[in-house]
Scaffold this active site. Structure first.
Site, PDB file in Angstrom:
ATOM      1  N   ASP A 131       0.852  -1.191   0.000  1.00  0.00           N
ATOM      2  CA  ASP A 131       0.000   0.000   0.000  1.00  0.00           C
ATOM      3  C   ASP A 131       0.886   1.240   0.000  1.00  0.00           C
ATOM      4  O   ASP A 131       1.851   1.335   0.764  1.00  0.00           O
ATOM      5  CB  ASP A 131      -0.908   0.006   1.229  1.00  0.00           C
ATOM      6  CG  ASP A 131      -1.970   1.088   1.141  1.00  0.00           C
ATOM      7  OD1 ASP A 131      -2.506   1.295   0.042  1.00  0.00           O
ATOM      8  OD2 ASP A 131      -2.278   1.712   2.175  1.00  0.00           O
ATOM      9  N   HIS A 138      -4.336  14.055   0.441  1.00  0.00           N
ATOM     10  CA  HIS A 138      -4.501  13.221   1.626  1.00  0.00           C
ATOM     11  C   HIS A 138      -3.286  13.339   2.547  1.00  0.00           C
ATOM     12  O   HIS A 138      -3.429  13.561   3.760  1.00  0.00           O
ATOM     13  CB  HIS A 138      -4.708  11.763   1.215  1.00  0.00           C
ATOM     14  CG  HIS A 138      -4.704  10.800   2.357  1.00  0.00           C
ATOM     15  ND1 HIS A 138      -5.741  10.711   3.266  1.00  0.00           N
ATOM     16  CD2 HIS A 138      -3.783   9.871   2.746  1.00  0.00           C
ATOM     17  CE1 HIS A 138      -5.472   9.775   4.156  1.00  0.00           C
ATOM     18  NE2 HIS A 138      -4.283   9.252   3.872  1.00  0.00           N
ATOM     19  N   ARG A 147       1.233  16.938  12.434  1.00  0.00           N
ATOM     20  CA  ARG A 147       2.546  17.581  12.537  1.00  0.00           C
ATOM     21  C   ARG A 147       2.487  19.096  12.341  1.00  0.00           C
ATOM     22  O   ARG A 147       3.502  19.772  12.507  1.00  0.00           O
ATOM     23  CB  ARG A 147       3.506  16.983  11.494  1.00  0.00           C
ATOM     24  CG  ARG A 147       3.924  15.557  11.773  1.00  0.00           C
ATOM     25  CD  ARG A 147       4.966  15.088  10.768  1.00  0.00           C
ATOM     26  NE  ARG A 147       4.457  15.100   9.400  1.00  0.00           N
ATOM     27  CZ  ARG A 147       3.772  14.086   8.857  1.00  0.00           C
ATOM     28  NH1 ARG A 147       3.512  13.013   9.571  1.00  0.00           N
ATOM     29  NH2 ARG A 147       3.344  14.161   7.612  1.00  0.00           N
ATOM     30  N   GLU A 204     -10.371   3.922   3.291  1.00  0.00           N
ATOM     31  CA  GLU A 204      -9.427   4.609   2.417  1.00  0.00           C
ATOM     32  C   GLU A 204      -9.814   4.296   0.980  1.00  0.00           C
ATOM     33  O   GLU A 204      -9.764   3.141   0.555  1.00  0.00           O
ATOM     34  CB  GLU A 204      -7.984   4.196   2.704  1.00  0.00           C
ATOM     35  CG  GLU A 204      -7.476   4.766   4.019  1.00  0.00           C
ATOM     36  CD  GLU A 204      -5.981   4.613   4.203  1.00  0.00           C
ATOM     37  OE1 GLU A 204      -5.434   5.315   5.079  1.00  0.00           O
ATOM     38  OE2 GLU A 204      -5.364   3.804   3.484  1.00  0.00           O
ATOM     39  N   GLU A 206      -9.136   3.964  -2.646  1.00  0.00           N
ATOM     40  CA  GLU A 206      -7.930   3.761  -3.437  1.00  0.00           C
ATOM     41  C   GLU A 206      -8.257   3.025  -4.734  1.00  0.00           C
ATOM     42  O   GLU A 206      -9.320   2.431  -4.876  1.00  0.00           O
ATOM     43  CB  GLU A 206      -6.890   2.933  -2.657  1.00  0.00           C
ATOM     44  CG  GLU A 206      -6.513   3.526  -1.313  1.00  0.00           C
ATOM     45  CD  GLU A 206      -5.305   2.849  -0.677  1.00  0.00           C
ATOM     46  OE1 GLU A 206      -4.468   2.305  -1.432  1.00  0.00           O
ATOM     47  OE2 GLU A 206      -5.196   2.870   0.564  1.00  0.00           O
ATOM     48  N   ASP A 238      -8.862   0.228   1.617  1.00  0.00           N
ATOM     49  CA  ASP A 238      -7.915  -0.237   2.629  1.00  0.00           C
ATOM     50  C   ASP A 238      -8.422   0.231   3.998  1.00  0.00           C
ATOM     51  O   ASP A 238      -8.005   1.271   4.506  1.00  0.00           O
ATOM     52  CB  ASP A 238      -6.519   0.312   2.340  1.00  0.00           C
ATOM     53  CG  ASP A 238      -5.456  -0.386   3.161  1.00  0.00           C
ATOM     54  OD1 ASP A 238      -5.572  -1.605   3.382  1.00  0.00           O
ATOM     55  OD2 ASP A 238      -4.502   0.281   3.587  1.00  0.00           O
ATOM     56  N   ARG A 242      -7.772   3.733  12.952  1.00  0.00           N
ATOM     57  CA  ARG A 242      -6.942   4.907  13.194  1.00  0.00           C
ATOM     58  C   ARG A 242      -6.384   4.965  14.612  1.00  0.00           C
ATOM     59  O   ARG A 242      -5.256   5.426  14.819  1.00  0.00           O
ATOM     60  CB  ARG A 242      -7.742   6.184  12.913  1.00  0.00           C
ATOM     61  CG  ARG A 242      -8.249   6.314  11.490  1.00  0.00           C
ATOM     62  CD  ARG A 242      -7.131   6.348  10.484  1.00  0.00           C
ATOM     63  NE  ARG A 242      -7.646   6.601   9.128  1.00  0.00           N
ATOM     64  CZ  ARG A 242      -6.918   6.512   8.031  1.00  0.00           C
ATOM     65  NH1 ARG A 242      -5.651   6.168   8.110  1.00  0.00           N
ATOM     66  NH2 ARG A 242      -7.457   6.739   6.850  1.00  0.00           N
ATOM     67  N   GLN A 245      -3.665   2.404  14.920  1.00  0.00           N
ATOM     68  CA  GLN A 245      -2.535   2.898  14.128  1.00  0.00           C
ATOM     69  C   GLN A 245      -1.761   3.978  14.872  1.00  0.00           C
ATOM     70  O   GLN A 245      -0.523   4.003  14.846  1.00  0.00           O
ATOM     71  CB  GLN A 245      -3.044   3.435  12.792  1.00  0.00           C
ATOM     72  CG  GLN A 245      -1.954   3.918  11.855  1.00  0.00           C
ATOM     73  CD  GLN A 245      -2.511   4.379  10.508  1.00  0.00           C
ATOM     74  OE1 GLN A 245      -3.694   4.238  10.238  1.00  0.00           O
ATOM     75  NE2 GLN A 245      -1.654   4.937   9.681  1.00  0.00           N
ATOM     76  N   TYR A 249       2.193   2.877  15.135  1.00  0.00           N
ATOM     77  CA  TYR A 249       2.866   3.106  13.849  1.00  0.00           C
ATOM     78  C   TYR A 249       4.276   3.681  13.972  1.00  0.00           C
ATOM     79  O   TYR A 249       5.056   3.610  13.024  1.00  0.00           O
ATOM     80  CB  TYR A 249       2.008   3.974  12.935  1.00  0.00           C
ATOM     81  CG  TYR A 249       2.152   5.465  13.100  1.00  0.00           C
ATOM     82  CD1 TYR A 249       2.861   6.221  12.178  1.00  0.00           C
ATOM     83  CD2 TYR A 249       1.553   6.119  14.178  1.00  0.00           C
ATOM     84  CE1 TYR A 249       2.977   7.591  12.315  1.00  0.00           C
ATOM     85  CE2 TYR A 249       1.671   7.481  14.321  1.00  0.00           C
ATOM     86  CZ  TYR A 249       2.378   8.218  13.398  1.00  0.00           C
ATOM     87  OH  TYR A 249       2.489   9.578  13.539  1.00  0.00           O
ATOM     88  N   LYS A 258      -3.860  -2.050   9.772  1.00  0.00           N
ATOM     89  CA  LYS A 258      -4.140  -2.159   8.346  1.00  0.00           C
ATOM     90  C   LYS A 258      -4.220  -3.608   7.880  1.00  0.00           C
ATOM     91  O   LYS A 258      -4.340  -3.860   6.684  1.00  0.00           O
ATOM     92  CB  LYS A 258      -3.030  -1.467   7.560  1.00  0.00           C
ATOM     93  CG  LYS A 258      -2.906   0.018   7.816  1.00  0.00           C
ATOM     94  CD  LYS A 258      -3.833   0.794   6.929  1.00  0.00           C
ATOM     95  CE  LYS A 258      -3.450   2.266   6.907  1.00  0.00           C
ATOM     96  NZ  LYS A 258      -4.117   2.981   5.826  1.00  0.00           N
ATOM     97  N   THR A 262      -8.815  -5.678   3.569  1.00  0.00           N
ATOM     98  CA  THR A 262      -8.688  -4.790   2.406  1.00  0.00           C
ATOM     99  C   THR A 262      -9.642  -5.334   1.356  1.00  0.00           C
ATOM    100  O   THR A 262      -9.548  -6.501   0.983  1.00  0.00           O
ATOM    101  CB  THR A 262      -7.253  -4.779   1.859  1.00  0.00           C
ATOM    102  OG1 THR A 262      -6.357  -4.318   2.869  1.00  0.00           O
ATOM    103  CG2 THR A 262      -7.146  -3.886   0.629  1.00  0.00           C
ATOM    104  N   THR A 354      -4.593   6.720  -0.478  1.00  0.00           N
ATOM    105  CA  THR A 354      -5.898   7.375  -0.416  1.00  0.00           C
ATOM    106  C   THR A 354      -5.992   8.504  -1.434  1.00  0.00           C
ATOM    107  O   THR A 354      -5.087   9.337  -1.556  1.00  0.00           O
ATOM    108  CB  THR A 354      -6.147   7.927   0.991  1.00  0.00           C
ATOM    109  OG1 THR A 354      -6.032   6.855   1.933  1.00  0.00           O
ATOM    110  CG2 THR A 354      -7.531   8.537   1.102  1.00  0.00           C
ATOM    111  N   GLU A 368     -10.098  12.527   7.195  1.00  0.00           N
ATOM    112  CA  GLU A 368     -10.019  13.846   6.571  1.00  0.00           C
ATOM    113  C   GLU A 368     -11.377  14.544   6.531  1.00  0.00           C
ATOM    114  O   GLU A 368     -11.484  15.734   6.832  1.00  0.00           O
ATOM    115  CB  GLU A 368      -9.521  13.729   5.139  1.00  0.00           C
ATOM    116  CG  GLU A 368      -8.118  13.239   4.946  1.00  0.00           C
ATOM    117  CD  GLU A 368      -7.843  13.064   3.472  1.00  0.00           C
ATOM    118  OE1 GLU A 368      -7.489  14.054   2.811  1.00  0.00           O
ATOM    119  OE2 GLU A 368      -8.003  11.940   2.971  1.00  0.00           O
TER     120      GLU A 368
END
Length: 423
Positions: A131, A138, A147, A204, A206, A238, A242, A245, A249, A258, A262, A354, A368
């Site tokens: 992936d 995204h 961040r 997600e 995709e 996918d 969250r 994750q 992660y 994840k 899928t 995504t 999002e």
């Protein structure tokens, strides 16, 4: 390019997902659950095993390739065989074409089946699943959330298609329900983590590129070569946990968050059907390194949408966007994947990452759309959502719009079941 007419009338309707211009490949299940390769045409499917038995198509010569419940053996033959079979099927199904099928009532009864009467299975055996994180809108949105605006994109993002190795074992076909995952969770005020059901289950949106022919270990491939290796494309969801994750992660990336499911669409739209819809990736702030530079347009103009339906209620379309929003093409992703010597194999699946547009209603993940849960969305049922609830069904749809015809992928649908109690 306009509609190629078929003697199967349902294929000639402008709204049909499966005109003669498309001819996507899949695998249908018979009454005993055995799978057989097929193509979709209008509201019907054509059993490729029957045509192969009758000698009307001949992809593998003395070695049949449509007598197995997956497309891998056909995909492994390469682009010349793909082109020959597509041309032969077009001739057999075209208005005014070869009447070896249309003029044989016994063969028609054996080979032509209504889509409404069959269930679709996995179209191919997934070798490996990777992936990517290749949609700029995204990546920017997620980066701002976690961040800040000044550091939204990682410093390598504009130079390299970022990706991670996923799990092929839980790639499932549309219509497969799955359980909400369990995992370790740790809130910002928790001293230690707990274990339990995911509370922030997400989607997600995709596209998935299906590798048809592989590459040898240690052998890089160019972007042009990578493009020729791709057999076709599927819709791909996918699903993402969250909150699991967020805790797991760092420093190595997604893992359990994840790995639980899928979902892909049941039809693999061949690259040949998408040729009229090719478009270019965007202009770059930095020139890409030579091994990633594209010789021509490598994206496709594919309209996409996401619909969410609470259990027993009507769906609401919560997002509409287009595959042309991607920063890196699947061919670039595949070339990068092989650049370090990684062997790529028939049946490998590459998730695009995504796909999100600029506007809120063009975003491809609830993370999002609801801005990490701070801005709930209202559904037509009167309910609201920040993330998915048990019983919710999510459906992805995609289509290229031609002159009087549509190239569709079929629905990519999954329903959320309650988490399994454990331990």
């Amino acid at each position: 390019m306009g509609l190629n007419k078929s003697w199967i009338e349902s294929a000639n309707a402008a709204e049909s997902q499966f005109p003669l211009n498309n001819l996507p490949y899949g695998v249908f299940l018979d009454e005993d659950g055995a799978g057989s390769p097929c193509v979709a045409i209008g509201d019907m499917i054509v059993d490729l095993g029957v045509l192969e038995d009758e000698g009307l198509i001949d992809a593998g010569g003395e070695d049949p390739v449509f007598d197995v419940p997956f497309l891998n053996e056909f995909m492994d033959l390469g682009k010349d065989a793909w082109a020959e079979v597509r041309a032969r099927l077009t001739d057999l199904l075209a208005e005014g074409g070869d009447d070896a099928l249309s003029g044989n009532s016994d063969l028609l009864e054996a080979a032509l089946i209504a889509q409404a009467d069959v269930q679709m299975g996995m179209p191919f055996v997934v070798g490996e699943y990777t992936d990517f994180y290749a949609g700029r809108n995204h990546a920017t949105n997620v980066g701002i959330m976690f961040r800040g605006k000044e550091n939204a994109l990682p410093p390598n993002w504009l130079h390299i298609p970022i990706g991670y190795n996923g799990r092929a074992s839980t790639v499932v076909v549309s219509g497969t329900d799955f359980h909400r995952p369990n995992g370790q969770l740790k809130g910002p005020n928790d001293a230690v983590p707990s274990f339990g059901p995911c509370k922030r289950l997400d989607i997600e949106l995709e596209m998935g590129a299906v590798v048809g022919t592989g590459s040898a270990m240690g052998k890089p491939v160019s972007v042009a070569e990578a493009d020729e290796m791709i057999f076709g494309y599927v819709l791909l969801n996918d699903w993402s946990a969250r909150d699991i994750q967020a805790w797991e992660y760092q420093p190595l990336g997604p893992f359990q968050a994840k790995a639980f499911a899928t979902t892909i669409s049941p039809w693999v739209v061949p690259k040949a059907a998408l040729e009229p819809f090719r478009c270019s990736t965007p202009e770059r702030e930095f020139e890409l390194l030579p091994y990633l530079q594209e010789p021509g347009p490598m994206l496709y103009n594919i309209d996409l949408e996401v619909a969410l339906a609470p259990e027993g209620k009507d769906e609401t379309v919560i997002s509409r966007t287009n595959y042309n929003e991607m920063y890196y093409s699947s061919a670039q992703q595949l070339a990068h994947h092989a650049s370090g010597g990684c062997e790529m194999s028939t049946g490998d699946l590459l998730g695009s990452g995504t796909i999100s547009g600029v506007e809120k209603d063009q975003r491809g993940a609830l993370l999002e759309i609801t801005w990490a849960g701070a801005e709930p969305i209202e559904l037509e049922s009167g309910e609201s959502r920040t993330f998915l609830e048990d019983g919710d069904t999510v459906t992805l749809r995609g289509a290229c719009k031609g002159d009087g015809f549509t190239i569709g992928f079929g629905d990519c649908t999954g329903k959320i079941l309650p988490a399994v109690k454990f331990p």
